[in-house]
Design a protein around this motif. Structure first.
Motif, PDB file in Angstrom:
ATOM      1  N   THR A 254       5.564  -4.995 -10.211  1.00 40.01           N
ATOM      2  CA  THR A 254       4.532  -5.980  -9.422  1.00 40.01           C
ATOM      3  C   THR A 254       4.945  -7.367 -10.201  1.00 40.01           C
ATOM      4  O   THR A 254       3.938  -8.402  -9.932  1.00 40.01           O
ATOM      5  CB  THR A 254       3.123  -5.565  -9.550  1.00 40.01           C
ATOM      6  OG1 THR A 254       2.896  -5.489 -11.038  1.00 40.01           O
ATOM      7  CG2 THR A 254       3.009  -4.255  -8.833  1.00 40.01           C
ATOM      8  N   VAL A 255       5.870  -7.590 -10.793  1.00 39.16           N
ATOM      9  CA  VAL A 255       6.372  -8.476 -11.466  1.00 39.16           C
ATOM     10  C   VAL A 255       6.734  -9.654 -10.800  1.00 39.16           C
ATOM     11  O   VAL A 255       7.211  -9.500  -9.551  1.00 39.16           O
ATOM     12  CB  VAL A 255       7.199  -8.521 -12.644  1.00 39.16           C
ATOM     13  CG1 VAL A 255       6.576  -7.401 -13.638  1.00 39.16           C
ATOM     14  CG2 VAL A 255       8.625  -8.028 -12.187  1.00 39.16           C
ATOM     15  N   PRO A 256       6.836 -11.132 -10.932  1.00 34.00           N
ATOM     16  CA  PRO A 256       7.178 -12.166 -10.393  1.00 34.00           C
ATOM     17  C   PRO A 256       8.625 -11.915  -9.989  1.00 34.00           C
ATOM     18  O   PRO A 256       9.587 -11.294 -10.544  1.00 34.00           O
ATOM     19  CB  PRO A 256       7.145 -13.412 -11.202  1.00 34.00           C
ATOM     20  CG  PRO A 256       6.040 -13.235 -12.026  1.00 34.00           C
ATOM     21  CD  PRO A 256       6.186 -11.692 -12.244  1.00 34.00           C
ATOM     22  N   ARG A 257       9.354 -12.565  -8.456  1.00 28.97           N
ATOM     23  CA  ARG A 257      10.398 -12.051  -8.150  1.00 28.97           C
ATOM     24  C   ARG A 257      11.727 -12.390  -8.956  1.00 28.97           C
ATOM     25  O   ARG A 257      12.419 -11.618  -9.185  1.00 28.97           O
ATOM     26  CB  ARG A 257      10.708 -12.718  -6.771  1.00 28.97           C
ATOM     27  CG  ARG A 257      11.028 -14.375  -6.825  1.00 28.97           C
ATOM     28  CD  ARG A 257      10.982 -14.687  -5.440  1.00 28.97           C
ATOM     29  NE  ARG A 257      11.434 -16.122  -5.682  1.00 28.97           N
ATOM     30  CZ  ARG A 257      11.491 -17.036  -4.448  1.00 28.97           C
ATOM     31  NH1 ARG A 257      11.103 -16.397  -3.305  1.00 28.97           N
ATOM     32  NH2 ARG A 257      11.703 -18.134  -4.563  1.00 28.97           N
TER      33      ARG A 257
ATOM     34  N   VAL B  73       9.063  -1.696  -4.807  1.00 29.85           N
ATOM     35  CA  VAL B  73       8.899  -2.969  -5.134  1.00 29.85           C
ATOM     36  C   VAL B  73       8.113  -3.970  -4.385  1.00 29.85           C
ATOM     37  O   VAL B  73       8.157  -4.290  -3.342  1.00 29.85           O
ATOM     38  CB  VAL B  73      10.263  -3.732  -4.989  1.00 29.85           C
ATOM     39  CG1 VAL B  73      10.342  -5.212  -5.602  1.00 29.85           C
ATOM     40  CG2 VAL B  73      11.411  -2.890  -5.727  1.00 29.85           C
ATOM     41  N   ILE B  74       6.831  -3.765  -4.950  1.00 31.21           N
ATOM     42  CA  ILE B  74       5.616  -4.603  -4.361  1.00 31.21           C
ATOM     43  C   ILE B  74       5.909  -6.105  -4.212  1.00 31.21           C
ATOM     44  O   ILE B  74       5.347  -6.806  -3.197  1.00 31.21           O
ATOM     45  CB  ILE B  74       4.230  -4.431  -5.392  1.00 31.21           C
ATOM     46  CG1 ILE B  74       4.046  -2.974  -5.267  1.00 31.21           C
ATOM     47  CG2 ILE B  74       3.181  -5.010  -4.645  1.00 31.21           C
ATOM     48  CD1 ILE B  74       3.340  -2.276  -3.952  1.00 31.21           C
ATOM     49  N   THR B  75       6.610  -6.660  -5.181  1.00 28.55           N
ATOM     50  CA  THR B  75       6.821  -8.155  -5.274  1.00 28.55           C
ATOM     51  C   THR B  75       7.536  -8.508  -3.808  1.00 28.55           C
ATOM     52  O   THR B  75       8.416  -8.120  -3.381  1.00 28.55           O
ATOM     53  CB  THR B  75       7.854  -8.206  -6.518  1.00 28.55           C
ATOM     54  OG1 THR B  75       7.257  -7.717  -7.556  1.00 28.55           O
ATOM     55  CG2 THR B  75       8.003 -10.004  -6.686  1.00 28.55           C
TER      56      THR B  75
ATOM     57  N   ASN C   8       8.618  -6.358  -1.162  1.00 24.43           N
ATOM     58  CA  ASN C   8       7.810  -6.853   0.040  1.00 24.43           C
ATOM     59  C   ASN C   8       6.968  -5.809   0.660  1.00 24.43           C
ATOM     60  O   ASN C   8       6.468  -5.864   1.767  1.00 24.43           O
ATOM     61  CB  ASN C   8       8.288  -7.891   1.038  1.00 24.43           C
ATOM     62  CG  ASN C   8       7.318  -8.471   1.815  1.00 24.43           C
ATOM     63  OD1 ASN C   8       6.248  -8.963   1.429  1.00 24.43           O
ATOM     64  ND2 ASN C   8       7.689  -8.796   3.203  1.00 24.43           N
ATOM     65  N   THR C   9       6.668  -4.763  -0.128  1.00 24.02           N
ATOM     66  CA  THR C   9       5.940  -3.617   0.550  1.00 24.02           C
ATOM     67  C   THR C   9       4.484  -3.536  -0.099  1.00 24.02           C
ATOM     68  O   THR C   9       4.270  -4.018  -1.267  1.00 24.02           O
ATOM     69  CB  THR C   9       6.545  -2.240   0.106  1.00 24.02           C
ATOM     70  OG1 THR C   9       5.653  -1.282   0.503  1.00 24.02           O
ATOM     71  CG2 THR C   9       6.873  -2.163  -1.412  1.00 24.02           C
TER      72      THR C   9
ATOM     73  N   MET D  51       0.427   7.283   3.811  1.00 23.73           N
ATOM     74  CA  MET D  51       0.708   5.970   4.327  1.00 23.73           C
ATOM     75  C   MET D  51       1.629   5.156   3.492  1.00 23.73           C
ATOM     76  O   MET D  51       1.838   5.038   2.461  1.00 23.73           O
ATOM     77  CB  MET D  51      -0.634   4.994   4.144  1.00 23.73           C
ATOM     78  CG  MET D  51      -0.732   3.756   4.960  1.00 23.73           C
ATOM     79  SD  MET D  51       0.356   2.328   4.444  1.00 23.73           S
ATOM     80  CE  MET D  51      -0.072   2.139   2.812  1.00 23.73           C
ATOM     81  N   VAL D  52       3.110   4.752   4.346  1.00 22.32           N
ATOM     82  CA  VAL D  52       4.011   4.158   3.805  1.00 22.32           C
ATOM     83  C   VAL D  52       4.258   2.675   4.254  1.00 22.32           C
ATOM     84  O   VAL D  52       4.449   2.585   5.496  1.00 22.32           O
ATOM     85  CB  VAL D  52       5.256   5.074   4.078  1.00 22.32           C
ATOM     86  CG1 VAL D  52       6.497   4.198   3.490  1.00 22.32           C
ATOM     87  CG2 VAL D  52       5.235   6.449   3.636  1.00 22.32           C
ATOM     88  N   SER D  53       4.165   1.756   3.476  1.00 21.52           N
ATOM     89  CA  SER D  53       4.515   0.568   3.822  1.00 21.52           C
ATOM     90  C   SER D  53       5.926   0.123   3.649  1.00 21.52           C
ATOM     91  O   SER D  53       6.382   0.389   2.495  1.00 21.52           O
ATOM     92  CB  SER D  53       3.743  -0.718   3.107  1.00 21.52           C
ATOM     93  OG  SER D  53       4.196  -1.981   3.198  1.00 21.52           O
ATOM     94  N   LEU D  54       6.810  -0.032   4.742  1.00 25.90           N
ATOM     95  CA  LEU D  54       8.225  -0.235   4.598  1.00 25.90           C
ATOM     96  C   LEU D  54       8.841  -1.378   3.767  1.00 25.90           C
ATOM     97  O   LEU D  54       9.735  -1.387   3.309  1.00 25.90           O
ATOM     98  CB  LEU D  54       8.863   0.075   6.017  1.00 25.90           C
ATOM     99  CG  LEU D  54       8.670   1.365   6.602  1.00 25.90           C
ATOM    100  CD1 LEU D  54       9.041   0.970   8.206  1.00 25.90           C
ATOM    101  CD2 LEU D  54       9.467   2.322   6.036  1.00 25.90           C
TER     102      LEU D  54
END
Length: 659
Positions: free
Chosen positions: A72-75, A95-97, A127-128, A177-180
């Motif tokens: 979740t760190v900056p890109r 990679v939530i970022t 971007n998930t 639940m899966v966010s691609l």
């Protein structure tokens, strides 16, 4: 490679686990803290602890092996984090970022992916929104998610949040639940395959905007849908369309229509909107047997009529009540009620009348829609309690009135599907019982040598070359010939027989009618004069036997995602007006060609007024074209019109653009 490290990790680290409650890293960590029972580590370069758990400045400091990391760190920091993950021999990463390919930073995304591949790390995102499994919640949504048997796979984080909220509000339980995200590494078809083998998942619902790999999707989906129902909602169904093309196919080609054909081929269910998707979930989360034949039981004649209309519109059938059941019903119904389907119990029906009717009808092999309109003599809750006694009998409750919400809860608590509008139930039934049969496409190019000679080294074909190609592949053509002088035109026309059709014959595919380059009903004494006029546009003129019959459009295209597709619809000048075009992925067999004719309404047109047109010849033509476009790697083509009459199906005008 298995995705167990992503979905069933034995240890997790959250990189960027913040101490600030409103930060994504903190929310993700808190959600994991409250749901995950394995080893969990926060990574924060400045804090000693996060939510009372000892924090580490780097994953390299964590003493244990890590299956999964959540980033979740900056890109700008993501590549270095991934490098550390490779050193640590991490197996999977979420990679939530955001801020990568979706905003034009493809180079940075490719760099992160390259690092991950170097260490054999399977990566979800970037971007998930994250994932939810039966064992964990690694998202930045609310942590309280009802557990159940419906899986959600979404390409939009926002829509994923909405669907989770809807599930909570409507008491729908979620297995996964899966966010691609951007699908840089892990693709939608891999997730579908994994979930199809999951014992806790009963059905998979997918919101998708684009398919990552059409061939892999087509290879995987049939196997998935044989195990579990897969329901698709497509985003981005409209577009500015293709630019004006050399064939009608180019302008008719729509990515949504091709996607629809792909889902049908794979045995998936494509719904029209989010409302329909959520209504279908109401049936699939339970185990009631659902049939195409429907029985309607109601205390309102109006509701019965409207529901019957909806049943017919959706291609379902009203079941016939057997005579012996009718006799039994007469014993419990008032004299004003006729024991037929829809069964109107009348407005004074009470709980006992519903119970008596259902006891008689419960073993009828059909779906039973039990509608109750709340009235002073009966409440929705009364009837809901009656319905719960008939679980596993194919009963769906429709509760309408003052206490409808409480009645819904009664039915859902009993594990039975329930709605507040019969139309929603009927449409959900239709989606389920009309589910297409899954097929795998075997695309092996086996071009005929003489056909290869015609197309070799060319980007387009002349019309007469295209006609020769038709004949090689067994497609009928009218008698035809080419002329480059008035005298030759006369000889060709005489040999064909009158009347004839005369057309310009340019080197490039064009819409001849739009250029006033087609003259019909040409008789013997008109040939030279018409040739003279047409030769002002092209010296070469095509002369054909004039045919009558139904004008059909048959086209082909190579879709950039799913490959070769065959199209069928109304032909002649109506192709751009009616646009009743059906699509199928090539190659197809005769049963699929028949389905395409039904979908495009061409089947009905062929049999209107008992004209006896040769549908079999048209089916064989469509099958041949579907094979030809694969064999010769055709980019765009159309036959328009293809005349179908009692003698067969004849390709009269053919335009082809090669890859």
């Amino acid at each position: 490679m298995t995705l167990d490290a992503l979905f069933k990790p034995k240890s997790i680290a959250v990189i960027g686990a913040s101490r600030h409650k409103e930060k994504v890293g903190n929310i993700v960590f808190r959600n994991l803290l409250s749901t995950y029972h394995g080893k969990l580590y926060p990574v924060n370069t400045k804090a000693e602890d996060v939510e009372g758990v000892k924090a580490y400045k780097s994953i390299k400091e964590i003493p244990d092996q890590l299956d999964l990391i959540v980033i979740t760190v900056p890109r700008e920091a993501v590549p270095s984090v991934m490098e550390e993950a490779v050193e640590k021999q991490v197996k999977a990463a979420i990679v939530i970022t955001a801020g990568f390919r979706e905003v034009g930073e493809a180079k940075l995304e490719d760099e992160v992916l390259s690092i991950a591949k170097k260490g054999n790390i399977r990566m979800l995102g970037p971007n998930t929104f994250g994932i939810i499994t039966p064992e964990l919640n690694a998202t930045f949504a609310y942590s309280d998610v009802k557990r159940g048997n419906i899986a959600l796979v979404v390409q939009s984080g926002g829509l994923g949040v909405y669907m989770l909220n809807w599930a909570q509000k409507n008491r729908v339980g979620i297995s996964y639940m899966v966010s691609l995200g951007n699908q840089a590494d892990i693709k939608e078809y891999e997730v579908l395959e994994y979930l199809s083998n999951d014992a806790e998942t009963k059905a998979i619902f997918v919101y998708i905007e684009g398919v990552s790999d059409g061939n892999a999707f087509l290879e995987t989906l049939p196997d998935v849908t044989k195990r579990k129902p897969v329901i698709f909602l497509k985003g981005g169904t409209t577009s500015n369309g293709a630019a004006a093309a050399k064939t009608h196919t180019g302008s008719l080609a729509g990515s949504f229509e091709v996607f629809k054909a792909a889902v049908k081929t794979g045995g998936g269910i494509l719904v029209d909107n989010l409302h329909d998707m959520l209504n279908l979930a109401r049936i699939l989360m339970y185990s009631e047997p659902i049939r195409e034949q429907v029985l309607v039981i109601t205390n309102s004649g109006g509701h019965g009529v409207l529901t019957s209309d909806e049943i017919e519109k959706n291609g379902l059938k009203l079941v016939e009540i057997p005579s012996w059941m009718q006799e039994e019903l007469r014993k419990v119904l008032p004299p004003t009620s006729i024991p037929k389907n829809p069964l109107d119990l009348t407005g004074d029906a009470n709980r006992e009348r519903y119970l008596s009717a259902l006891k008689i009808l419960s073993d009828l092999d059909c779906t039973k829609l039990v509608i109750v309109q709340a009235l002073p003599m009966v409440s929705c809750s009364d009837v809901a309690r009656v319905i719960t006694s008939f679980k596993s009998k194919g009963v769906i409750g429709i509760t309408m009135g003052l206490d409808e919400d409480f009645a819904l809860k009664i039915l859902e608590s009993a594990g039975m599907p329930a709605y507040t509008f019969p139309e929603d139930a009927v449409k959900a039934i239709r989606y389920l019982v009309k589910k297409p049969e899954a097929r795998k496409k075997i695309r092996i190019s086996q071009p005929i040598e003489s056909a290869t000679e015609i197309v070799k080294g060319k980007k387009t074909l002349r019309d007469y070359e295209a006609l020769k190609l038709m004949e090689i592949y067994g497609v009928k053509t009218p008698k035809w010939g080419i002329a480059e002088s008035e005298e030759e035109a006369q000889r060709v026309a005489d040999s064909i027989g009158y009347p004839v059709v005369m057309k310009i014959s340019p080197d490039q595919p064009v819409h001849k009618t739009e250029l006033k380059g087609v003259v019909v009903n040409v008789e013997k004494d008109q040939v030279k004069g018409i040739y003279k006029e047409l030769s002002k546009q092209t010296k070469r003129v095509l002369i054909q036997q004039q045919l009558t019959g139904l004008e059909v459009f048959v086209g082909g295209l190579k879709d950039p995602v799913f490959g070769h597709v065959v199209l069928v619809g109304s032909g002649g000048i109506y192709v751009d007006v009616l646009k009743n075009v059906a699509y199928a992925l090539s190659p197809i067999y005769e049963d699929e060609a028949q389905e395409v004719l039904v979908e495009s309404k061409i089947h009905d047109m062929l049999h209107a007024r008992k004209r006896g047109y040769d549908e079999g010849s048209l089916i064989r033509t469509i099958v041949a074209i579907s094979r030809m476009i694969v064999d010769l790697n055709i980019k765009e083509m159309d036959i328009n019109p293809l005349f179908v009459n009692e003698s067969g199906a004849f390709a009269t005008d053919v335009r082809i653009v090669l890859e």
